[in-house]
Each structure stands twice: as C-alpha cells, then as structure tokens.
Design an enzyme around this catalytic site. Structure first.
Site, PDB file in Angstrom:
ATOM      1  N   ASP A 303       1.029  -1.168  -0.007  1.00  0.00           N
ATOM      2  CA  ASP A 303      -0.091   0.021  -0.170  1.00  0.00           C
ATOM      3  C   ASP A 303       0.867   1.061  -0.061  1.00  0.00           C
ATOM      4  O   ASP A 303       1.450   1.554   1.037  1.00  0.00           O
ATOM      5  CB  ASP A 303      -0.970   0.006   1.195  1.00  0.00           C
ATOM      6  CG  ASP A 303      -2.254   0.808   0.981  1.00  0.00           C
ATOM      7  OD1 ASP A 303      -2.388   1.117  -0.242  1.00  0.00           O
ATOM      8  OD2 ASP A 303      -2.962   1.073   2.011  1.00  0.00           O
ATOM      9  N   LYS A 393      -8.486  14.379  -2.249  1.00  0.00           N
ATOM     10  CA  LYS A 393      -9.131  13.661  -1.069  1.00  0.00           C
ATOM     11  C   LYS A 393      -8.685  14.450   0.086  1.00  0.00           C
ATOM     12  O   LYS A 393      -7.819  15.348   0.327  1.00  0.00           O
ATOM     13  CB  LYS A 393      -8.026  12.369  -0.981  1.00  0.00           C
ATOM     14  CG  LYS A 393      -8.414  11.638   0.544  1.00  0.00           C
ATOM     15  CD  LYS A 393      -7.950  10.322   0.615  1.00  0.00           C
ATOM     16  CE  LYS A 393      -6.483  10.395   1.210  1.00  0.00           C
ATOM     17  NZ  LYS A 393      -5.832   9.205   1.222  1.00  0.00           N
TER      18      LYS A 393
HETATM   19  P1  NAD Z   1      -8.028   3.692  -9.933  1.00  0.00           P
HETATM   20  O1  NAD Z   1      -9.498   3.144  -9.554  1.00  0.00           O
HETATM   21  O2  NAD Z   1      -8.409   5.115 -10.343  1.00  0.00           O
HETATM   22  O3  NAD Z   1      -7.394   2.730 -10.611  1.00  0.00           O
HETATM   23  C1  NAD Z   1      -7.180   1.458 -10.632  1.00  0.00           C
HETATM   24  C2  NAD Z   1      -7.353   0.637 -11.982  1.00  0.00           C
HETATM   25  O4  NAD Z   1      -7.210  -0.805 -11.617  1.00  0.00           O
HETATM   26  C3  NAD Z   1      -8.741   1.005 -12.505  1.00  0.00           C
HETATM   27  O5  NAD Z   1      -8.541   1.464 -13.895  1.00  0.00           O
HETATM   28  C4  NAD Z   1      -9.315  -0.454 -12.829  1.00  0.00           C
HETATM   29  O6  NAD Z   1     -10.046  -0.688 -13.835  1.00  0.00           O
HETATM   30  C5  NAD Z   1      -8.046  -1.359 -12.491  1.00  0.00           C
HETATM   31  N1  NAD Z   1      -8.135  -2.688 -12.288  1.00  0.00           N
HETATM   32  C6  NAD Z   1      -8.663  -3.134 -11.120  1.00  0.00           C
HETATM   33  N2  NAD Z   1      -8.734  -4.451 -10.951  1.00  0.00           N
HETATM   34  C7  NAD Z   1      -7.730  -4.896 -11.797  1.00  0.00           C
HETATM   35  C8  NAD Z   1      -7.164  -6.129 -12.063  1.00  0.00           C
HETATM   36  N3  NAD Z   1      -7.529  -7.043 -11.666  1.00  0.00           N
HETATM   37  N4  NAD Z   1      -6.307  -6.063 -13.210  1.00  0.00           N
HETATM   38  C9  NAD Z   1      -5.988  -4.997 -13.801  1.00  0.00           C
HETATM   39  N5  NAD Z   1      -6.477  -3.719 -13.776  1.00  0.00           N
HETATM   40  C10 NAD Z   1      -7.635  -3.784 -12.624  1.00  0.00           C
HETATM   41  O7  NAD Z   1      -7.285   3.882  -8.322  1.00  0.00           O
HETATM   42  P2  NAD Z   1      -6.008   4.651  -8.095  1.00  0.00           P
HETATM   43  O8  NAD Z   1      -6.476   5.757  -7.329  1.00  0.00           O
HETATM   44  O9  NAD Z   1      -5.222   4.637  -9.084  1.00  0.00           O
HETATM   45  O10 NAD Z   1      -5.441   3.802  -6.848  1.00  0.00           O
HETATM   46  C11 NAD Z   1      -4.842   2.581  -7.110  1.00  0.00           C
HETATM   47  C12 NAD Z   1      -4.654   1.820  -5.883  1.00  0.00           C
HETATM   48  O11 NAD Z   1      -3.606   2.527  -5.194  1.00  0.00           O
HETATM   49  C13 NAD Z   1      -5.728   1.551  -4.972  1.00  0.00           C
HETATM   50  O12 NAD Z   1      -6.042   0.337  -4.755  1.00  0.00           O
HETATM   51  C14 NAD Z   1      -5.567   2.650  -4.000  1.00  0.00           C
HETATM   52  O13 NAD Z   1      -6.057   2.249  -2.798  1.00  0.00           O
HETATM   53  C15 NAD Z   1      -3.970   2.678  -3.832  1.00  0.00           C
HETATM   54  N6  NAD Z   1      -3.435   3.575  -3.039  1.00  0.00           N
HETATM   55  C16 NAD Z   1      -3.412   4.860  -3.943  1.00  0.00           C
HETATM   56  C17 NAD Z   1      -3.000   5.913  -3.069  1.00  0.00           C
HETATM   57  C18 NAD Z   1      -3.018   7.397  -3.643  1.00  0.00           C
HETATM   58  O14 NAD Z   1      -3.606   7.681  -4.974  1.00  0.00           O
HETATM   59  N7  NAD Z   1      -2.710   8.333  -3.010  1.00  0.00           N
HETATM   60  C19 NAD Z   1      -2.181   5.744  -1.968  1.00  0.00           C
HETATM   61  C20 NAD Z   1      -2.294   4.529  -1.320  1.00  0.00           C
HETATM   62  C21 NAD Z   1      -2.683   3.372  -2.040  1.00  0.00           C
END
Ligand code: NAD
Length: 538
Positions: A303, A393
């Site tokens: 994460d 956020k």
């Molecule tokens: P997002 O929802 O914009 O992007 C995730 C992408 O993954 C989507 O396009 C979705 O279609 C794709 N996806 C889902 N399951 C999949 C799979 N099995 N195979 C391939 N593609 C798949 O989310 P985000 O804002 O880019 O964040 C991504 C991850 O990073 C999340 O789990 C989030 O909790 C984690 N995260 C983000 C932050 C941050 O943005 N600051 C911080 C910590 C953790």
C-alpha cells in the site's frame, strides 16, 4: 540544472568499469538482559559491498495502468521526458518530479572545508535509472486507452493533457484478470477488457505478456507494480498459500482463494521480475515470497504511503519521542475518485483499514515509560466516498495526547491531498530504488560468494504504509527511521559512514581546526598511538 559528479576518494572504495566495491564496517550493539541488568555490547562486522554500475534498460508494467495513479504516472514521465510547460490560470507551469525522494530530495553527503553541509540529489549517489528512459506498459480491466483514461481521471490540467494525449492514445492496456469476488461489485461496469480462462491460463497469459513486452523493447529488467483497485484480503490457508509449491498447485486447480493479484505476483516472479504491491491486500503470502526467493527476485509492499499515513508516521514518532503520549488518533477521509468508490464496499474498506491502523505500533512499542506492554492509543479510521471531491482527497486527523500531569494536548490536521499527484512519484521511487537495490550485493570478506538483499525489499518501506518485511523482522513505520535506513545503505555502498547528525566539528573546537588544516586525513591515515591512561580516566 545538472549537479557535479560524485567520486568517493577512500582506500575503502574501488571503482572498476563494472562495479563500485566498498569495504564497510557495520556496527551495532547487542543488548542482553540478565537478572535485571542490561548489558550492551557493541559489535562490528566487516562487509564488502558491490554495486553493479550498468543500469540497463528498465521496463515497468502497471497492473491498473488505466487508473488515476497509472495515467498520472505515465503523463508525468512524458511531461518530464519532453520538458513540457503548460498554461494555467495561475501562470505557466513546468514539468517536475516534486514528491519523489530520488529526483527531488537530497542526502547530506558531508561537510566542506569550512564546515558547511554539502547535499547531493539522492539520484546522484549511485547509478540509477533516468526516469526519461523508462518504458511503460501494463494491464487494466477497463479497455480505455491511456488518453481516454487520463481524461476520465480528472487529475491533470487540461492544457497538460492536450500535450500528452496523442502519445497516450497509442498506449492501450493489456486485458486484466478480473474476479468479481475480490474488488467491489461497483467496479463491474468497467470490467470489459479481460483475460479469460482458468486461473492457471490467466497466470500463463500474464507471463506471456511480460515476455512480449521484454522482447518488443529489448529490456534488461522489468518491474511490475500493482496500482489496481484494492482487493479484499484472501483467507490464508495452510496447504494453499503457505509454500510456493502449494500455491502453484492451488493455481492449477483453480482454487477460489487465489486472488488476481496473487496471479500477477506469481507470473511476475516466475518471469524474474520484482513485484511491488501498492494496495493493502495480502498478496505477498508466504508462497509468493518463497517463489521470489527461489527465482532470485524481489517483492515489496504493501500500500503506497502518500498522504495521511505518511504524516501520521512522522507526527506520532515526534510525539512519542518527545515523551508525549498519543491516546487517541482519529482519521477521517473523504474522496471521490474510483479508488474511493471501490473502498466504499465493506470488504475492500477493511483491507485499507488494516494497513492504516498498524502504522503507529512500532513507535508506541518503543516507549515503555508512556505505554504499558500491549497498550495502544485508540485508533479509528473512517473513509467515505464523496464523488464531488474527485481525486482531491480530504484527510482530517485529530491527535489527542496526554501531557504533563495528565493534561491533554490536541492537534488537528486538515490535508487536501491531490491523491494521484502524491502517489505517482512514489511509483517512480519504488521502481528506481528496487532496480538499484537489485544491483547491490554483500559479502563477508572471508568468503567468495556475493548475496543479494532479502527477497522482501523492506528498504522500500518509506513509500509503503504497511511495510512487508522478512519473516520475524521488526516492522518500522516511523518515516525518518525508514529514510535513514535507506540513506545509510546507499552511503554504505559508497563506503561512507552512516549519517549521525552529531556535527562535532562545530562543537569540539580542535576538530574544526583539524578539518580546516587537513590534519583529519593525515591522522586517520596513520595508526592511532596508544596514550597512557591518566589519573581520573576510566
Ligand atoms: P483507480 O481506481 O483510479 O485505478 C485502479 C485501476 O485498476 C482501474 O483503472 C481499474 O480498472 C483497474 N483494475 C482493477 N482491478 C484490476 C485487475 N485485477 N487487473 C487490472 N486492472 C485492474 O485507483 P487509483 O487511485 O489509481 O489507486 C490505485 C490503488 O492504489 C488503489 O488500490 C489505492 O487504494 C492504492 N493507493 C492509492 C494511493 C493514492 O492514490 N494516493 C495511496 C495509497 C494506495
């Protein structure tokens, strides 16, 4: 602005065409407790450290490439590579890598002849991949090309999007592995770009994709990062997740507790690629770690640590080390991007809650004056989905602490995060540091064999909320301890002592005189003479 080239001049450091060799004295203190007496015994261990100088061509494959992080990262690489500028209502902006410790932070190297500190960019310490040379590919369950996905994300200024969209329109995510049981049901409408078949067939397909990417671009190394939606935790079962063989057998019999992320991780590791988990779920089960060890590659997670948790891992460290006792930490978030939508489902929220909740444990456990054994502050995490705020956020935290004579001190923090703009530089750092650390090897000077770091790359902890560590190793969440570990390992690879912050040259006058006159080097070059003990010396 380019910085001067760094060369270490020391009898302990040797540069060859292929390597940097450093002789290093690793020191720590063994503490034993016998009958209530703590005995501290300093120890030293000589190490040879070898860093391969050739960086090679690095490819990155993002799972969830079409998401907010994936598109923002890709656009940031292109914007920096092409040196883009774009107009906004507050003036012309230029591409940068702010938020990346490798590109936009410095490390104190030492001091100059007059005693002033000298800093260098972290990326200049040891040979590191230039972000402009990265080749990017990836998978997504959504079929949009990267330009359409960037538009959907609503993160970047329109005037910047206009400049990168043609190049990004050519980038199309490969079909992803989708299992509706692992991410929220509210994601199903975008899941139309899928790898079909059994789990084993899906695993084989991901391996094929990695090989195809490698061959197409003649890559030396590929790193895979999960930046897809948060999955629910798998129920870790004996006989399924506990060993590499059991896990592969479970994949072959299509076991329902093998999540998509485990399939990506196994496929990556089996193709010799480092796999990094940027979401909270427990992908790095023992079977995955064991397989990474067998294949001589690395895993890291879990994460990304971008906003609220990063601040928490600084603030609680400060409070506890100041002798102040945090008693209640209440964290409230609302966000409106697709990550927030996915996290609005209970099982996926639970994964996030777990990684967010343990982040102060090491700091609390370090101080048994403030806390009884097992005692912890109240710690509550709330996440709400509010579409209006999009990627921007809001994180609101209240820290209540007990101070002198049972008074209460309360700190309230409001953080407007711009989530993906904070996360994209972390992806870059994770990649560049993982690539570098794979080139660093250690040896006992009395043996011939070089060994790599442990397959769980816990030195990447600075960028991760719930750092995965080797079995039995302590987890460090405190941000500056994590940073010090990284800086000092990079310094060690250059034969430089750990940064200690003592600055004795400015506190003990004869040391400054020695520095100015250069006597520092002549005295250290000749062996120290033993001085007879004076009366009063102990
Ligand atoms: P997002 O929802 O914009 O992007 C995730 C992408 O993954 C989507 O396009 C979705 O279609 C794709 N996806 C889902 N399951 C999949 C799979 N099995 N195979 C391939 N593609 C798949 O989310 P985000 O804002 O880019 O964040 C991504 C991850 O990073 C999340 O789990 C989030 O909790 C984690 N995260 C983000 C932050 C941050 O943005 N600051 C911080 C910590 C953790």
């Amino acid at each position: 602005m380019s910085s001067p080239k760094l060369v270490v001049s020391s009898p302990n450091v040797q540069y060859t065409d292929d390597h940097i060799f450093a002789k290093y004295e690793y020191e720590d203190t063994l503490v034993t407790n016998k009958d209530g007496v703590l005995t501290a015994r300093p120890y030293k261990k000589s190490l040879s450290i070898r860093t391969t100088r050739k960086v090679g061509k690095l490819g990155v494959m993002l799972v969830g490439w079409g998401g907010n992080n994936g598109t923002t990262f890709t656009a940031a690489v292109l914007a920096n590579k092409h040196g883009l500028s774009w107009n906004t209502k507050t003036g012309k902006k230029h591409a940068n890598w702010f938020g990346s410790i490798t590109q936009a932070s410095t490390v104190r190297l030492g001091l100059d002849e007059t005693g002033n500190d000298v800093y260098v960019p972290m990326c200049d310490l040891l040979p590191m991949v230039n972000p402009n040379d990265l080749v990017i590919d990836g998978w997504d369950i959504s079929p949009l090309n990267l330009a359409e996905a960037m538009d959907r994300a609503q993160v970047l200024e329109y005037t910047l999007q206009e400049q990168v969209k043609d190049e990004m329109a050519e980038m199309k995510p490969r079909p992803g592995i989708y299992d509706h049981d692992f991410i929220a049901a509210n994601q199903s409408d975008r899941a139309t770009n899928l790898v079909e078949g059994s789990r084993y067939e899906q695993y084989l397909r991901i391996r094929e994709d990695i090989r195809d990417f490698r061959e197409k671009h003649q890559l030396d190394k590929i790193i895979v990062i999960w930046t897809a939606n948060t999955e629910r935790f798998v129920d870790v079962e004996k006989g399924v997740h506990d060993t590499a063989d059991n896990l592969m057998a479970a994949v072959k019999r299509d076991h329902s507790e093998v999540s998509p992320s485990i399939l990506y991780a196994l496929a990556s590791v089996d193709e010799g690629c480092c796999y990094i988990n940027g979401s909270p779920q427990n992908t790095l089960v023992p079977g995955v770690v064991q397989q990474a060890q067998r294949r001589g590659t690395f895993v890291a997670g879990d994460d990304f640590k971008s906003g609220q948790t990063k601040l928490k891992s600084v603030l609680v460290d400060f409070l506890v080390s100041a002798g102040i006792k945090p008693t209640a930490i209440v964290s409230y978030n609302h966000l409106g991007n697709n990550d927030g939508k996915n996290l609005s489902a209970p099982k996926q929220f639970r994964s996030k809650e777990i990684t967010k909740s343990n982040v102060v444990d090491d700091m609390v456990a370090s101080n048994n004056i403030l806390y009884e054994p097992g005692e912890k502050p109240d710690h509550v995490v709330v996440i709400k989905y509010v579409p209006f705020v999009g990627d921007s956020k809001r994180a609101m935290d209240e820290y209540s602490s007990e101070i002198l004579l049972h008074g209460v001190n309360t700190v309230v923090v409001h953080n407007t995060c711009e989530d993906s703009l904070l996360a994209a530089p972390l992806l870059l750092d994770l990649l560049l540091l993982a690539e570098l650390l794979a080139r660093v090897h250690f040896r006992d000077p009395h043996t011939q064999e070089w060994s790599s770091l442990h397959p769980v790359l816990s030195l990447l902890a600075y960028q991760l909320k719930a750092p995965a560590v080797a079995a039995g190793a302590p987890v460090v969440n405190a941000l500056f301890r994590q940073r010090a570990a990284l800086d000092n390992v990079l310094r060690a690879a250059l034969g430089l002592a750990p940064a200690h912050c003592m600055q004795l040259e400015h506190k003990v006058p004869f040391l400054m005189n020695e520095l100015r006159s250069g006597a520092m080097f002549s005295s250290s070059a000749s062996p120290a003479k033993e001085i007879p003990q004076q009366n009063g010396d102990h």
